[in-house]
Design an enzyme around this catalytic site. Structure first.
Site, PDB file in Angstrom:
ATOM      1  N   ARG A   1       1.823   7.107  16.426  1.00 13.77           N
ATOM      2  CA  ARG A   1       1.857   7.779  17.734  1.00 13.77           C
ATOM      3  C   ARG A   1       1.182   9.150  17.639  1.00 13.77           C
ATOM      4  O   ARG A   1       0.449   9.553  18.544  1.00 13.77           O
ATOM      5  CB  ARG A   1       3.321   7.928  18.208  1.00 13.77           C
ATOM      6  CG  ARG A   1       3.863   6.646  18.789  1.00 13.77           C
ATOM      7  CD  ARG A   1       5.367   6.697  18.934  1.00 13.77           C
ATOM      8  NE  ARG A   1       6.035   6.577  17.642  1.00 13.77           N
ATOM      9  CZ  ARG A   1       7.341   6.742  17.435  1.00 13.77           C
ATOM     10  NH1 ARG A   1       8.119   7.054  18.451  1.00 13.77           N
ATOM     11  NH2 ARG A   1       7.871   6.592  16.237  1.00 13.77           N
TER      12      ARG A   1
ATOM     13  N   ASN B   1       3.714   8.400  12.589  1.00 15.19           N
ATOM     14  CA  ASN B   1       2.310   8.682  12.233  1.00 15.19           C
ATOM     15  C   ASN B   1       1.313   8.009  13.177  1.00 15.19           C
ATOM     16  O   ASN B   1       0.284   8.597  13.510  1.00 15.19           O
ATOM     17  CB  ASN B   1       2.032   8.246  10.793  1.00 15.19           C
ATOM     18  CG  ASN B   1       2.841   9.046   9.804  1.00 15.19           C
ATOM     19  OD1 ASN B   1       2.538  10.192   9.545  1.00 15.19           O
ATOM     20  ND2 ASN B   1       3.927   8.453   9.274  1.00 15.19           N
TER      21      ASN B   1
ATOM     22  N   HIS C   1       0.853  -1.191   0.000  1.00 16.29           N
ATOM     23  CA  HIS C   1       0.000   0.000   0.000  1.00 16.29           C
ATOM     24  C   HIS C   1       0.888   1.240   0.000  1.00 16.29           C
ATOM     25  O   HIS C   1       1.760   1.373   0.861  1.00 16.29           O
ATOM     26  CB  HIS C   1      -0.891  -0.010   1.255  1.00 16.29           C
ATOM     27  CG  HIS C   1      -1.735   1.209   1.403  1.00 16.29           C
ATOM     28  ND1 HIS C   1      -2.850   1.440   0.639  1.00 16.29           N
ATOM     29  CD2 HIS C   1      -1.610   2.294   2.229  1.00 16.29           C
ATOM     30  CE1 HIS C   1      -3.395   2.601   0.991  1.00 16.29           C
ATOM     31  NE2 HIS C   1      -2.660   3.135   1.952  1.00 16.29           N
TER      32      HIS C   1
ATOM     33  N   ASP D   1       7.806   9.189   9.743  1.00 13.28           N
ATOM     34  CA  ASP D   1       7.681   8.199  10.823  1.00 13.28           C
ATOM     35  C   ASP D   1       6.892   8.863  11.954  1.00 13.28           C
ATOM     36  O   ASP D   1       6.717  10.075  11.980  1.00 13.28           O
ATOM     37  CB  ASP D   1       9.080   7.791  11.327  1.00 13.28           C
ATOM     38  CG  ASP D   1       9.046   6.548  12.201  1.00 13.28           C
ATOM     39  OD1 ASP D   1       8.038   5.819  12.175  1.00 13.28           O
ATOM     40  OD2 ASP D   1      10.039   6.306  12.919  1.00 13.28           O
TER      41      ASP D   1
ATOM     42  N   HIS E   1      -0.847   9.637   6.406  1.00 17.74           N
ATOM     43  CA  HIS E   1       0.550   9.317   6.733  1.00 17.74           C
ATOM     44  C   HIS E   1       1.469  10.482   6.341  1.00 17.74           C
ATOM     45  O   HIS E   1       2.391  10.320   5.523  1.00 17.74           O
ATOM     46  CB  HIS E   1       0.955   8.029   6.014  1.00 17.74           C
ATOM     47  CG  HIS E   1       1.476   6.966   6.943  1.00 17.74           C
ATOM     48  ND1 HIS E   1       0.662   6.230   7.768  1.00 17.74           N
ATOM     49  CD2 HIS E   1       2.745   6.512   7.170  1.00 17.74           C
ATOM     50  CE1 HIS E   1       1.398   5.373   8.454  1.00 17.74           C
ATOM     51  NE2 HIS E   1       2.669   5.535   8.112  1.00 17.74           N
TER      52      HIS E   1
HETATM   53  N1  ADP Z   1      -2.530  -0.332   6.099  1.00 17.15           N
HETATM   54  C1  ADP Z   1      -2.427   0.789   6.809  1.00 17.15           C
HETATM   55  N2  ADP Z   1      -3.014   1.926   6.370  1.00 17.15           N
HETATM   56  C2  ADP Z   1      -2.913   3.080   7.090  1.00 17.15           C
HETATM   57  N3  ADP Z   1      -2.253   3.180   8.258  1.00 17.15           N
HETATM   58  C3  ADP Z   1      -1.654   2.093   8.735  1.00 17.15           C
HETATM   59  C4  ADP Z   1      -1.707   0.835   8.050  1.00 17.15           C
HETATM   60  N4  ADP Z   1      -1.028  -0.071   8.801  1.00 17.15           N
HETATM   61  C5  ADP Z   1      -0.578   0.587   9.896  1.00 17.15           C
HETATM   62  N5  ADP Z   1      -0.968   1.877   9.874  1.00 17.15           N
HETATM   63  C6  ADP Z   1      -0.710   2.946  10.877  1.00 17.15           C
HETATM   64  O1  ADP Z   1       0.626   3.332  10.750  1.00 17.15           O
HETATM   65  C7  ADP Z   1       1.273   3.312  12.032  1.00 17.15           C
HETATM   66  C8  ADP Z   1       2.748   3.046  11.808  1.00 17.15           C
HETATM   67  O2  ADP Z   1       3.274   4.156  11.098  1.00 17.15           O
HETATM   68  P1  ADP Z   1       4.571   4.902  11.605  1.00 17.15           P
HETATM   69  O3  ADP Z   1       4.756   6.159  10.799  1.00 17.15           O
HETATM   70  O4  ADP Z   1       5.718   3.951  11.660  1.00 17.15           O
HETATM   71  O5  ADP Z   1       4.145   5.344  13.083  1.00 17.15           O
HETATM   72  P2  ADP Z   1       4.897   4.996  14.466  1.00 17.15           P
HETATM   73  O6  ADP Z   1       6.374   5.227  14.243  1.00 17.15           O
HETATM   74  O7  ADP Z   1       4.293   5.899  15.482  1.00 17.15           O
HETATM   75  O8  ADP Z   1       4.565   3.551  14.710  1.00 17.15           O
HETATM   76  C9  ADP Z   1       0.520   2.247  12.801  1.00 17.15           C
HETATM   77  O9  ADP Z   1       0.595   2.426  14.198  1.00 17.15           O
HETATM   78  C10 ADP Z   1      -0.913   2.460  12.324  1.00 17.15           C
HETATM   79  O10 ADP Z   1      -1.523   3.522  13.037  1.00 17.15           O
HETATM   80 MG    MG Z   2       7.518   3.920  12.986  1.00 14.90          MG
END
Ligand code: ADP
Ligand code: MG
Length: 273
Positions: A185, A183, A130, A181, A177
């Site tokens: 949290r 997103n 995705h 990174d 998103h």
């Molecule tokens: N398929 C998806 N579509 C949209 N958001 C997603 C999907 N899978 C996970 N996420 C979200 O993305 C977050 C991970 O993104 P990231 O930017 O790494 O955030 P963090 O570093 O805070 O974990 C997950 O905690 C969830 O909220």
């Molecule tokens: Mg992350």
């Protein structure tokens, strides 16, 4: 319920109020960072934040993540009197959440992402790729998101509205998103602002339900197909799957509501003549 006082303001005993805020900070910080892979336990999190000491053998970055998240919660409480949340507020919160990272051009902190980003989730034992909305769509999408967040703040009358507001803002944020990174949290912090501004305690996603949470989030974004160039926020999430998320959030909110209710009862007893 516009301009209601924060949920903790009705607790008169300052020691009780501080302990409640500490407990909520610990759960919120522990669960949100654990979902993201942090290895500190709830007890470790409390120890690190309350005593300022480290846990032997655990990575320095995990300690910094916990500090950054707790700082972001304080920033959010500080925003509750502001008339609206702005892009600048989001950037400051992102800097707090990712304070352990040294920013560089490929890892912008306190700024929107500059490179496309992707996730792979599993459906029917196969990996599905995705692509999140492209960096060039982010200013447009995030201006819609901020409008929506500020509109929700004025539109919450009861608990159902509060849950609907939380799930809508959480799901649309992670669907966009906007950052490289942090997103998840950020979504778990920001989606609580309209609730807090309307006198409700925050919704917390338990880290024990991580798989359930990630599956429901994937179900919300998957039906929308390729959204890499989508500039309409409405078209990033599936309304039916969002309802499933609301049902889960209703359950996940309960322990915090119970904790607040118990503290209010204890406070009333301590103030009785
Ligand atoms: N398929 C998806 N579509 C949209 N958001 C997603 C999907 N899978 C996970 N996420 C979200 O993305 C977050 C991970 O993104 P990231 O930017 O790494 O955030 P963090 O570093 O805070 O974990 C997950 O905690 C969830 O909220
Ligand atoms: Mg992350």
């Amino acid at each position: 319920m516009i301009d209601a006082k924060p949920f903790f303001s009705q607790i008169k005993n300052i020691s009780l109020r501080k302990e409640l805020l500490r407990a909520i900070r610990n759960h919120w910080t522990h669960d949100s960072t654990a979902i993201e892979g942090n290895t500190l336990t709830l007890g470790d999190t409390d120890f690190v934040l309350s005593e300022g000491l480290t846990i032997a053998g655990k990575p320095l970055t995990h300690h910094q993540e916990v500090y950054g998240h707790a700082k972001a919660i304080e920033l959010i409480y500080g925003l509750l009197d502001a008339p609206e949340i702005t892009e600048a507020d989001l950037f400051l919160l992102h800097q707090a959440v990712l304070s352990e990272h040294v920013a560089d051009i490929y890892y912008p902190v306190g700024k929107w992402k500059t490179e496309p980003n992707y996730t792979f989730y599993v459906r029917e034992e196969a990996s599905v790729e995705h692509e999140y909305p492209h960096p060039k769509t982010i200013p447009t999408l995030m201006s819609q998101w901020l409008q929506r967040a500020n509109a929700w703040t004025k539109g919450i009358g009861n608990r159902d509205d509060a849950i609907h507001s939380y799930t809508d803002l959480h799901a649309t944020f992670v669907a966009i998103h906007p950052f490289i990174d942090g997103n998840g949290r950020m979504a778990r912090l920001l989606a609580n602002i309209p609730l807090l501004k309307n006198g409700f305690p925050p919704i917390n996603i338990p880290s024990a339900q991580r798989l359930d949470y990630l599956n429901v989030i994937a179900d919300i974004t998957a039906p929308c197909g390729d959204v890499s160039l989508q500039t309409d926020l409405e078209r990033l999430i599936d309304a039916d799957a969002l309802k499933q998320f609301s049902v889960k959030c209703q359950q996940w909110w309960q322990p915090i509501i119970d904790l607040v209710d118990r503290t209010i009862a204890k406070d009333a007893k301590s103030n009785a003549p």
